[in-house]
Design an enzyme around this catalytic site. Structure first.
Site, PDB file in Angstrom:
ATOM      1  N   GLU A 157       0.392  10.846   4.602  1.00 31.26           N
ATOM      2  CA  GLU A 157       0.358  12.072   3.782  1.00 31.26           C
ATOM      3  C   GLU A 157      -0.764  11.996   2.740  1.00 31.26           C
ATOM      4  O   GLU A 157      -1.461  12.963   2.477  1.00 31.26           O
ATOM      5  CB  GLU A 157       1.722  12.277   3.089  1.00 31.26           C
ATOM      6  N   ARG A 158      -0.965  10.829   2.169  1.00 30.05           N
ATOM      7  CA  ARG A 158      -2.002  10.684   1.132  1.00 30.05           C
ATOM      8  C   ARG A 158      -3.396  10.792   1.751  1.00 30.05           C
ATOM      9  O   ARG A 158      -4.335  11.212   1.110  1.00 30.05           O
ATOM     10  CB  ARG A 158      -1.803   9.358   0.384  1.00 30.05           C
ATOM     11  N   ILE A 203       0.853  -1.197   0.000  1.00 25.44           N
ATOM     12  CA  ILE A 203       0.000   0.000   0.000  1.00 25.44           C
ATOM     13  C   ILE A 203       0.885   1.243   0.000  1.00 25.44           C
ATOM     14  O   ILE A 203       1.797   1.359   0.823  1.00 25.44           O
ATOM     15  CB  ILE A 203      -0.911  -0.008   1.253  1.00 25.44           C
ATOM     16  N   GLY A 204       0.665   2.127  -0.964  1.00 23.32           N
ATOM     17  CA  GLY A 204       1.426   3.374  -1.001  1.00 23.32           C
ATOM     18  C   GLY A 204       2.783   3.267  -1.662  1.00 23.32           C
ATOM     19  O   GLY A 204       3.612   4.185  -1.597  1.00 23.32           O
ATOM     20  N   SER A 205       3.057   2.144  -2.348  1.00 27.95           N
ATOM     21  CA  SER A 205       4.402   1.948  -2.929  1.00 27.95           C
ATOM     22  C   SER A 205       4.635   2.749  -4.200  1.00 27.95           C
ATOM     23  O   SER A 205       5.768   2.849  -4.669  1.00 27.95           O
ATOM     24  CB  SER A 205       4.636   0.457  -3.204  1.00 27.95           C
ATOM     25  N   GLU A 261      -3.015  -2.205 -12.511  1.00 26.84           N
ATOM     26  CA  GLU A 261      -2.571  -1.932 -11.147  1.00 26.84           C
ATOM     27  C   GLU A 261      -2.996  -3.113 -10.280  1.00 26.84           C
ATOM     28  O   GLU A 261      -4.208  -3.381 -10.161  1.00 26.84           O
ATOM     29  CB  GLU A 261      -3.183  -0.648 -10.593  1.00 26.84           C
ATOM     30  N   ARG A 285       3.944   7.757   3.737  1.00 23.42           N
ATOM     31  CA  ARG A 285       3.216   8.132   2.519  1.00 23.42           C
ATOM     32  C   ARG A 285       1.695   7.988   2.710  1.00 23.42           C
ATOM     33  O   ARG A 285       0.911   8.809   2.249  1.00 23.42           O
ATOM     34  CB  ARG A 285       3.665   7.265   1.345  1.00 23.42           C
TER      35      ARG A 285
HETATM   36  N1  LIG Z   1       8.711   7.702  -4.624  1.00 21.63           N
HETATM   37  C1  LIG Z   1       7.842   8.418  -3.883  1.00 21.63           C
HETATM   38  N2  LIG Z   1       8.292   9.310  -2.986  1.00 21.63           N
HETATM   39  C2  LIG Z   1       7.435  10.018  -2.229  1.00 21.63           C
HETATM   40  N3  LIG Z   1       6.085   9.939  -2.309  1.00 21.63           N
HETATM   41  C3  LIG Z   1       5.598   9.054  -3.185  1.00 21.63           C
HETATM   42  C4  LIG Z   1       6.423   8.241  -4.020  1.00 21.63           C
HETATM   43  N4  LIG Z   1       5.618   7.468  -4.797  1.00 21.63           N
HETATM   44  C5  LIG Z   1       4.350   7.781  -4.465  1.00 21.63           C
HETATM   45  N5  LIG Z   1       4.325   8.733  -3.514  1.00 21.63           N
HETATM   46  C6  LIG Z   1       3.152   9.313  -2.864  1.00 21.63           C
HETATM   47  O1  LIG Z   1       2.656   8.314  -1.981  1.00 21.63           O
HETATM   48  C7  LIG Z   1       1.223   8.205  -2.092  1.00 21.63           C
HETATM   49  C8  LIG Z   1       0.868   6.830  -2.638  1.00 21.63           C
HETATM   50  O2  LIG Z   1       1.307   6.790  -3.993  1.00 21.63           O
HETATM   51  P1  LIG Z   1       0.431   5.912  -5.019  1.00 21.63           P
HETATM   52  O3  LIG Z   1      -1.025   6.280  -4.896  1.00 21.63           O
HETATM   53  O4  LIG Z   1       1.079   5.994  -6.355  1.00 21.63           O
HETATM   54  O5  LIG Z   1       0.660   4.485  -4.356  1.00 21.63           O
HETATM   55  P2  LIG Z   1      -0.160   3.178  -4.662  1.00 21.63           P
HETATM   56  O6  LIG Z   1       0.808   2.069  -4.608  1.00 21.63           O
HETATM   57  O7  LIG Z   1      -0.998   3.333  -5.876  1.00 21.63           O
HETATM   58  O8  LIG Z   1      -1.129   3.149  -3.400  1.00 21.63           O
HETATM   59  P3  LIG Z   1      -2.340   2.110  -3.141  1.00 21.63           P
HETATM   60  O9  LIG Z   1      -1.751   0.756  -2.964  1.00 21.63           O
HETATM   61  O10 LIG Z   1      -2.977   2.619  -1.923  1.00 21.63           O
HETATM   62  O11 LIG Z   1      -3.230   2.228  -4.365  1.00 21.63           O
HETATM   63  C9  LIG Z   1       0.777   9.333  -3.000  1.00 21.63           C
HETATM   64  O12 LIG Z   1       0.452  10.470  -2.214  1.00 21.63           O
HETATM   65  C10 LIG Z   1       2.023   9.632  -3.841  1.00 21.63           C
HETATM   66  O13 LIG Z   1       2.093  10.983  -4.276  1.00 21.63           O
HETATM   67  N1  LIG Z   2      -7.759  -6.692   1.949  1.00 18.82           N
HETATM   68  C1  LIG Z   2      -7.443  -6.295   0.726  1.00 18.82           C
HETATM   69  N2  LIG Z   2      -7.443  -7.207  -0.258  1.00 18.82           N
HETATM   70  C2  LIG Z   2      -7.099  -6.897  -1.510  1.00 18.82           C
HETATM   71  O1  LIG Z   2      -7.093  -7.764  -2.371  1.00 18.82           O
HETATM   72  C3  LIG Z   2      -6.770  -5.515  -1.760  1.00 18.82           C
HETATM   73  N3  LIG Z   2      -6.383  -4.844  -2.860  1.00 18.82           N
HETATM   74  C4  LIG Z   2      -6.214  -3.564  -2.486  1.00 18.82           C
HETATM   75  N4  LIG Z   2      -6.507  -3.414  -1.189  1.00 18.82           N
HETATM   76  C5  LIG Z   2      -6.534  -2.187  -0.405  1.00 18.82           C
HETATM   77  C6  LIG Z   2      -5.183  -1.635  -0.119  1.00 18.82           C
HETATM   78  C7  LIG Z   2      -5.421  -0.151  -0.119  1.00 18.82           C
HETATM   79  O2  LIG Z   2      -5.917   0.271   1.128  1.00 18.82           O
HETATM   80  C8  LIG Z   2      -6.539   0.036  -1.135  1.00 18.82           C
HETATM   81  C9  LIG Z   2      -6.043   0.438  -2.507  1.00 18.82           C
HETATM   82  O3  LIG Z   2      -5.059  -0.448  -2.954  1.00 18.82           O
HETATM   83  O4  LIG Z   2      -7.200  -1.231  -1.216  1.00 18.82           O
HETATM   84  C10 LIG Z   2      -6.823  -4.612  -0.705  1.00 18.82           C
HETATM   85  N5  LIG Z   2      -7.155  -4.977   0.549  1.00 18.82           N
END
Ligand SMILES: Nc1ncnc2c1ncn2[C@@H]1O[C@H](COP(=O)(O)OP(=O)(O)OP(=O)(O)O)[C@@H](O)[C@H]1O
Ligand SMILES: Nc1nc(=O)c2ncn([C@H]3C[C@H](O)[C@@H](CO)O3)c2[nH]1
Length: 240
Positions: free
Chosen positions: A154-155, A18-20, A92, A151
């Site tokens: 912050e998000r 999450i947030g990667s 994604e 992250r």
């Molecule tokens: N390399 C980085 N450095 C700092 N902040 C970052 C970086 N990559 C992403 N962020 C920030 O971290 C937050 C999460 O990024 P992002 O939504 O792309 O992650 P995600 O993997 O799609 O999250 P999720 O699994 O919740 O969908 C966002 O606010 C984004 O701007």
């Molecule tokens: N329990 C659970 N199972 C899934 O298959 C799954 N896929 C994503 N997520 C959660 C992570 C982020 O909060 C948010 C966006 O990725 O949704 C999941 N949570």
């Protein structure tokens, strides 16, 4: 139903905790004409005829985890099967991280009963054995849980604000087991990117790896900071 002629030549899924930075990567590559990017259908999970299943799962996983995972699995099948008119389909996450990371974590932590886990896994097996849900490359955004915690704060996605650090740490362990361990459950080769880096440096890495991500031709070279893991079931052409 996948329409004939509407199948992408190359399917890539972006995996990571999450947030990667998965959405960030998708947004970067969605500008290419050859790419159609499919963001995780989080909005669907947040409004199932007025029910926010994502919030319910986080608030009371014992009660809602299986319902949530069943819906996630269905929506991810839709993503995998969605017609795609471009040569490259960029997803994604995938069916596979739902099974091997999130559901595995819920089961191991006692938030999913053995019966629920068994029903889910039987569905996963039927789906992956009978539907065209294959992927050709996995891009793994490898991150440290400590970095993600910041992250996520912050998000500030409302459903995630009470996520304990241990949950991120457990999910990290399962991503590492799945993507960096023996390749028995890997559906495709894995391109690993260190995603602890700053945003500007991540964009540089996306540029550097554009050809691999959009064509599957992995370029392996000694000084390569990132690493490749070729899944035995799906060898990919390694271009030196
Ligand atoms: N390399 C980085 N450095 C700092 N902040 C970052 C970086 N990559 C992403 N962020 C920030 O971290 C937050 C999460 O990024 P992002 O939504 O792309 O992650 P995600 O993997 O799609 O999250 P999720 O699994 O919740 O969908 C966002 O606010 C984004 O701007
Ligand atoms: N329990 C659970 N199972 C899934 O298959 C799954 N896929 C994503 N997520 C959660 C992570 C982020 O909060 C948010 C966006 O990725 O949704 C999941 N949570």
């Amino acid at each position: 139903m996948l329409l004939k002629g509407n199948k992408a030549r190359f399917t890539v899924c972006v995996e990571g905790n999450i947030g990667s930075g998965k959405s960030t990567l998708l947004n970067h590559f969605s500008k290419f004409n050859d790419v159609e990017a499919f963001q995780e259908p989080v909005q669907k999970w947040q409004d199932v005829r007025g029910n926010n299943l994502l919030a319910l799962m986080y608030e009371d996983p014992m009660r809602w985890a299986h319902t949530f995972q069943a819906y996630v699995q269905m929506t991810m099948v839709e993503q995998h099967l969605h017609p795609c008119s471009t040569p490259v389909k960029l997803l994604e996450r995938s069916l596979y991280s739902g099974r091997y990371c999130f559901v595995e974590n819920l089961y191991r932590s006692g938030k999913m009963t053995n019966a629920e886990y068994t029903v889910y896994c039987e569905w996963f097996k039927i789906i992956t054995q009978n539907l065209d849900v294959g992927v050709d490359l996995i891009v793994y955004l490898q991150t440290d849980p400590e970095v993600l915690h910041t992250r996520i704060k912050e998000r500030a996605r409302s459903e995630e604000q009470a996520i304990p650090f241990q949950y991120l740490s457990d999910l990290h362990t399962l991503h590492e087991e799945w993507l960096m361990g023996p390749s028995s459950s890997l559906p495709a080769p894995v391109l690993v990117l260190d995603a602890n880096d700053t945003l500007p440096n991540m964009y540089k890495k996306f540029e550097e790896h554009t050809s691999e991500i959009l064509s599957g031709k992995l370029t392996v070279c000694e000084e390569q900071q990132d690493t490749y893991k070729t899944a035995s079931p799906s060898p990919v052409e390694i271009v030196n």
